[in-house]
Write a protein that holds these residues in place. Structure first.
Motif, PDB file in Angstrom:
ATOM      1  N   VAL A  44       7.467   5.915  -9.426  1.00  0.00           N
ATOM      2  CA  VAL A  44       6.846   4.588  -9.416  1.00  0.00           C
ATOM      3  C   VAL A  44       7.645   3.664 -10.328  1.00  0.00           C
ATOM      4  O   VAL A  44       7.786   3.920 -11.523  1.00  0.00           O
ATOM      5  CB  VAL A  44       5.377   4.657  -9.876  1.00  0.00           C
ATOM      6  CG1 VAL A  44       4.789   3.243 -10.002  1.00  0.00           C
ATOM      7  CG2 VAL A  44       4.552   5.487  -8.913  1.00  0.00           C
ATOM      8  N   LYS A  45       8.190   2.586  -9.774  1.00  0.00           N
ATOM      9  CA  LYS A  45       9.005   1.638 -10.529  1.00  0.00           C
ATOM     10  C   LYS A  45       8.228   0.407 -10.965  1.00  0.00           C
ATOM     11  O   LYS A  45       8.520  -0.202 -11.985  1.00  0.00           O
ATOM     12  CB  LYS A  45      10.208   1.207  -9.687  1.00  0.00           C
ATOM     13  CG  LYS A  45      11.155   2.341  -9.338  1.00  0.00           C
ATOM     14  CD  LYS A  45      12.261   1.888  -8.407  1.00  0.00           C
ATOM     15  CE  LYS A  45      13.197   0.916  -9.068  1.00  0.00           C
ATOM     16  NZ  LYS A  45      14.358   0.579  -8.193  1.00  0.00           N
ATOM     17  N   ALA A  46       7.239   0.016 -10.166  1.00  0.00           N
ATOM     18  CA  ALA A  46       6.446  -1.174 -10.474  1.00  0.00           C
ATOM     19  C   ALA A  46       5.100  -1.059  -9.765  1.00  0.00           C
ATOM     20  O   ALA A  46       4.965  -0.342  -8.772  1.00  0.00           O
ATOM     21  CB  ALA A  46       7.171  -2.441 -10.035  1.00  0.00           C
ATOM     22  N   ILE A  47       4.109  -1.782 -10.292  1.00  0.00           N
ATOM     23  CA  ILE A  47       2.759  -1.732  -9.729  1.00  0.00           C
ATOM     24  C   ILE A  47       2.245  -3.139  -9.487  1.00  0.00           C
ATOM     25  O   ILE A  47       2.279  -3.992 -10.389  1.00  0.00           O
ATOM     26  CB  ILE A  47       1.785  -0.986 -10.662  1.00  0.00           C
ATOM     27  CG1 ILE A  47       2.228   0.471 -10.832  1.00  0.00           C
ATOM     28  CG2 ILE A  47       0.357  -1.043 -10.130  1.00  0.00           C
ATOM     29  CD1 ILE A  47       1.448   1.217 -11.886  1.00  0.00           C
ATOM     30  N   ALA A  48       1.780  -3.401  -8.272  1.00  0.00           N
ATOM     31  CA  ALA A  48       1.083  -4.646  -7.952  1.00  0.00           C
ATOM     32  C   ALA A  48      -0.416  -4.334  -7.987  1.00  0.00           C
ATOM     33  O   ALA A  48      -0.918  -3.569  -7.171  1.00  0.00           O
ATOM     34  CB  ALA A  48       1.502  -5.151  -6.577  1.00  0.00           C
ATOM     35  N   GLN A  49      -1.100  -4.933  -8.943  1.00  0.00           N
ATOM     36  CA  GLN A  49      -2.506  -4.618  -9.174  1.00  0.00           C
ATOM     37  C   GLN A  49      -3.396  -5.646  -8.456  1.00  0.00           C
ATOM     38  O   GLN A  49      -3.519  -6.786  -8.880  1.00  0.00           O
ATOM     39  CB  GLN A  49      -2.766  -4.625 -10.683  1.00  0.00           C
ATOM     40  CG  GLN A  49      -4.191  -4.442 -11.125  1.00  0.00           C
ATOM     41  CD  GLN A  49      -4.828  -3.141 -10.701  1.00  0.00           C
ATOM     42  OE1 GLN A  49      -5.287  -3.041  -9.561  1.00  0.00           O
ATOM     43  NE2 GLN A  49      -4.880  -2.170 -11.594  1.00  0.00           N
ATOM     44  N   GLU A  50      -3.995  -5.225  -7.335  1.00  0.00           N
ATOM     45  CA  GLU A  50      -4.835  -6.129  -6.547  1.00  0.00           C
ATOM     46  C   GLU A  50      -6.270  -5.620  -6.413  1.00  0.00           C
ATOM     47  O   GLU A  50      -7.008  -6.046  -5.528  1.00  0.00           O
ATOM     48  CB  GLU A  50      -4.208  -6.334  -5.158  1.00  0.00           C
ATOM     49  CG  GLU A  50      -2.825  -6.997  -5.208  1.00  0.00           C
ATOM     50  CD  GLU A  50      -2.210  -7.213  -3.846  1.00  0.00           C
ATOM     51  OE1 GLU A  50      -2.900  -6.942  -2.839  1.00  0.00           O
ATOM     52  OE2 GLU A  50      -1.045  -7.646  -3.777  1.00  0.00           O
ATOM     53  N   ILE A  51      -6.666  -4.717  -7.289  1.00  0.00           N
ATOM     54  CA  ILE A  51      -8.039  -4.212  -7.281  1.00  0.00           C
ATOM     55  C   ILE A  51      -8.975  -5.292  -7.824  1.00  0.00           C
ATOM     56  O   ILE A  51      -8.688  -5.927  -8.842  1.00  0.00           O
ATOM     57  CB  ILE A  51      -8.150  -2.932  -8.128  1.00  0.00           C
ATOM     58  CG1 ILE A  51      -7.276  -1.821  -7.524  1.00  0.00           C
ATOM     59  CG2 ILE A  51      -9.606  -2.469  -8.222  1.00  0.00           C
ATOM     60  CD1 ILE A  51      -7.198  -0.581  -8.381  1.00  0.00           C
ATOM     61  N   GLU A  52     -10.106  -5.493  -7.163  1.00  0.00           N
ATOM     62  CA  GLU A  52     -11.096  -6.472  -7.598  1.00  0.00           C
ATOM     63  C   GLU A  52     -12.263  -5.775  -8.298  1.00  0.00           C
ATOM     64  O   GLU A  52     -12.603  -4.638  -7.970  1.00  0.00           O
ATOM     65  CB  GLU A  52     -11.650  -7.248  -6.397  1.00  0.00           C
ATOM     66  CG  GLU A  52     -10.636  -8.096  -5.673  1.00  0.00           C
ATOM     67  CD  GLU A  52     -11.287  -8.864  -4.536  1.00  0.00           C
ATOM     68  OE1 GLU A  52     -12.064  -9.796  -4.814  1.00  0.00           O
ATOM     69  OE2 GLU A  52     -11.040  -8.511  -3.370  1.00  0.00           O
ATOM     70  N   VAL A  53     -12.843  -6.474  -9.270  1.00  0.00           N
ATOM     71  CA  VAL A  53     -14.045  -5.978  -9.949  1.00  0.00           C
ATOM     72  C   VAL A  53     -15.232  -6.779  -9.453  1.00  0.00           C
ATOM     73  O   VAL A  53     -15.289  -7.992  -9.627  1.00  0.00           O
ATOM     74  CB  VAL A  53     -13.926  -6.111 -11.479  1.00  0.00           C
ATOM     75  CG1 VAL A  53     -15.177  -5.569 -12.153  1.00  0.00           C
ATOM     76  CG2 VAL A  53     -12.686  -5.385 -11.985  1.00  0.00           C
ATOM     77  N   LYS A  54     -16.156  -6.087  -8.802  1.00  0.00           N
ATOM     78  CA  LYS A  54     -17.380  -6.728  -8.320  1.00  0.00           C
ATOM     79  C   LYS A  54     -18.565  -5.843  -8.691  1.00  0.00           C
ATOM     80  O   LYS A  54     -18.531  -4.637  -8.478  1.00  0.00           O
ATOM     81  CB  LYS A  54     -17.332  -6.935  -6.803  1.00  0.00           C
ATOM     82  CG  LYS A  54     -16.302  -7.959  -6.359  1.00  0.00           C
ATOM     83  CD  LYS A  54     -16.388  -8.233  -4.860  1.00  0.00           C
ATOM     84  CE  LYS A  54     -15.394  -9.308  -4.445  1.00  0.00           C
ATOM     85  NZ  LYS A  54     -15.471  -9.599  -2.985  1.00  0.00           N
TER      86      LYS A  54
END
Length: 224
Positions: free
Chosen positions: A61-71
């Motif tokens: 893993v070189k990079a992470i795109a964090q698109e998790i939402e908190v609801k």
């Protein structure tokens, strides 16, 4: 051994399955040439952070795109900004690692912003971690600055020696540059974990006020 995008996706999903707070069905994972994108909806902010940390520890893993939402799923999880701010201050009060008298907290729509000054980076990180666990929090901006009690400049050799002693790092691929109270790291490492570990070690140097972690993660991928 070379990894395909599918191999890397499976490895991250498997890492997430081992996290105690997470259910695999909550988190979606896609992989493209070492970049992992995390999607989904969780009911507490700490789950979002745990998924990200799990992905960081996977080789390749070189990079992470964090698109998790908190609801929040129910009214019990909802808190006013004032309630969250009071809970943050209370959590800080009982944690010896956090210089709470030097820090300030602002909460807007569940998003917590931390400001102020700490002597050590571990104090800054402890302040953030205590917030991540609180119900009602949807995100954290950690703007705490570091101002070491030591007025002496950072010793380059001390940082280099500390990096060399860490078994997880190949210090021969890491270059250290020091300017007074600032440390800059450049070179290559094999994982995000190694990049962050090198940064953590550098932050422990007496006299450090700022760090530029310019290490890049290098890994060969099989195109599939």
């Amino acid at each position: 051994m070379l990894q395909s995008n599918e191999d890397l996706q499976k490895a991250v999903l498997n890492a997430i399955k081992w996290q105690p707070l997470l259910h695999a069905a909550e988190i979606g994972v896609t992989a493209k040439d070492g970049v992992i994108t995390l999607t989904g909806i969780v009911d507490v902010y700490s789950k979002k952070i745990q998924a990200e940390n799990a992905a960081k520890n996977v080789i390749g893993v070189k990079a992470i795109a964090q698109e998790i939402e908190v609801k929040f799923g129910n009214s019990m999880s909802m808190k006013t900004d004032t309630e969250i701010a009071n809970e943050v201050m209370n959590a800080w009060k009982w944690n010896w690692e956090i210089p709470h008298d030097k820090l300030k907290v602002t909460v807007e729509g569940g998003w917590v912003t931390l400001d102020g000054e700490a002597e050590w980076n571990y104090e800054k990180q402890a302040a953030k971690k205590s917030v991540e666990k609180l119900m009602g929090v949807i995100g954290v901006s950690n703007n705490i600055s570091i101002r070491s009690i030591s007025e002496d400049a950072v010793e380059k050799t001390a940082v280099e020696d500390a990096l060399a002693m860490n078994w997880a790092l190949n210090d021969k691929n890491i270059e250290v540059n020091v300017s007074d109270h600032k440390v800059a790291l450049s070179g290559t490492v094999g994982s995000i974990y190694q990049k962050e570990e090198a940064g953590r070690i550098a932050w422990a140097a007496p006299g450090i006020w700022a760090l530029e972690n310019n290490l890049t993660v290098e890994y060969e991928y099989a195109f599939a």
